[in-house]
Design a protein around this motif. Sequence first.
Motif, PDB file in Angstrom:
ATOM      1  N   LYS A  59       0.833  -1.213   0.000  1.00 22.40           N
ATOM      2  CA  LYS A  59       0.000   0.000   0.000  1.00 22.40           C
ATOM      3  C   LYS A  59       0.865   1.259   0.000  1.00 22.40           C
ATOM      4  O   LYS A  59       0.541   2.249  -0.661  1.00 22.40           O
ATOM      5  N   ARG A  63       0.766   4.231  -2.776  1.00 19.10           N
ATOM      6  CA  ARG A  63       0.467   5.636  -2.389  1.00 19.10           C
ATOM      7  C   ARG A  63       1.483   6.623  -2.964  1.00 19.10           C
ATOM      8  O   ARG A  63       1.204   7.819  -3.018  1.00 19.10           O
ATOM      9  N   GLU A  67      -3.765   8.176  -4.443  1.00 19.06           N
ATOM     10  CA  GLU A  67      -4.545   7.586  -3.338  1.00 19.06           C
ATOM     11  C   GLU A  67      -4.956   6.164  -3.693  1.00 19.06           C
ATOM     12  O   GLU A  67      -5.137   5.848  -4.876  1.00 19.06           O
ATOM     13  N   GLU A  82      -8.644  -1.911   1.223  1.00 21.29           N
ATOM     14  CA  GLU A  82      -7.640  -1.333   0.313  1.00 21.29           C
ATOM     15  C   GLU A  82      -6.897  -2.414  -0.481  1.00 21.29           C
ATOM     16  O   GLU A  82      -6.096  -2.095  -1.358  1.00 21.29           O
TER      17      GLU A  82
END
Length: 281
Positions: A59, A63, A67, A82
């Motif tokens: 993640k 990023r 987003e 996510e």
Amino acid sequence: MRNSRIGVRPIAGAIGAEIDGVRIGDDLDDETIADIRQALNEHCVIFFRDQHFDAAQHKAFARRFGEIFIHPNYQGMQADDEIITMRREPGDKHIVGEDWHADTTMVAAPPMGAILYAIEVPPYGGDTCFASQYLAYETLSDGMKQTLAGLRAVHSDRLVAGPTAAKNAVRSTKVREDDAWRETISTHPVVRTHPETGRKLLFVNRSYTVGFEGMTEAESKPLLEYLLEHGHRPEFTCRFRWQTGSVAFWDNRSAKHLAVHDAGPFRRVMRRVQIAGDPVY
Ligand code: SIN
């Protein structure tokens, strides 16, 4: 122009390059991220080998490019909204992504990209194919380009989620099929201008595009079928053979992709993070 810090080796004439010299789990500097973004813009999909990183690092890497996009049809279906773990078990009749598609185009601002990490792969089978939608557009005749200019397509998720799609009975990766699920529909231009490269590309796909604005689905079908099939002519494509620890990072605007459903008696487990994108112009 500064020298790139990464190695970039194309794997096919049209699309796709392997990247050397990057460990995704590391705290990468801004120049390296800029080089990766440049390679993605140039090659539409980039691949990394022998990577070891956990979900939090996955993640964090995503990023650096935008987003994280929460997929509405997987929301509440897995431990972390996510992340989508795509699991294919022996005996599954279907898998996620087995038709030529761009991801999640039923929303007004579809994801700009996705980063897919191979956790467990079959000894053979289970490849992923990618097709350049720049080439799909550029190889159309001038007459067809004129026909498509100004035409908008209707994108819906009814073929891939919800009760009528009925995917959960035939595959291990479950999607929302509950009674509260509602179809999401957006219209997008058939010819899209890439927000970073400024190049035009063909933006229709088999999983989500159901017709053209102002026409019935029956009226739309012949032209739509032509464009869908044209979009993955072999000379627009590459095919990626996975190993454990491989990564594919695709530009969801300029590339379509297809997961080949041929893993036979083997399990395949992949972890995917999507990156939010812009409205389509
Ligand atoms: C997807 O469409 O994101 C799945 C691709 C794959 O599993 O190879």
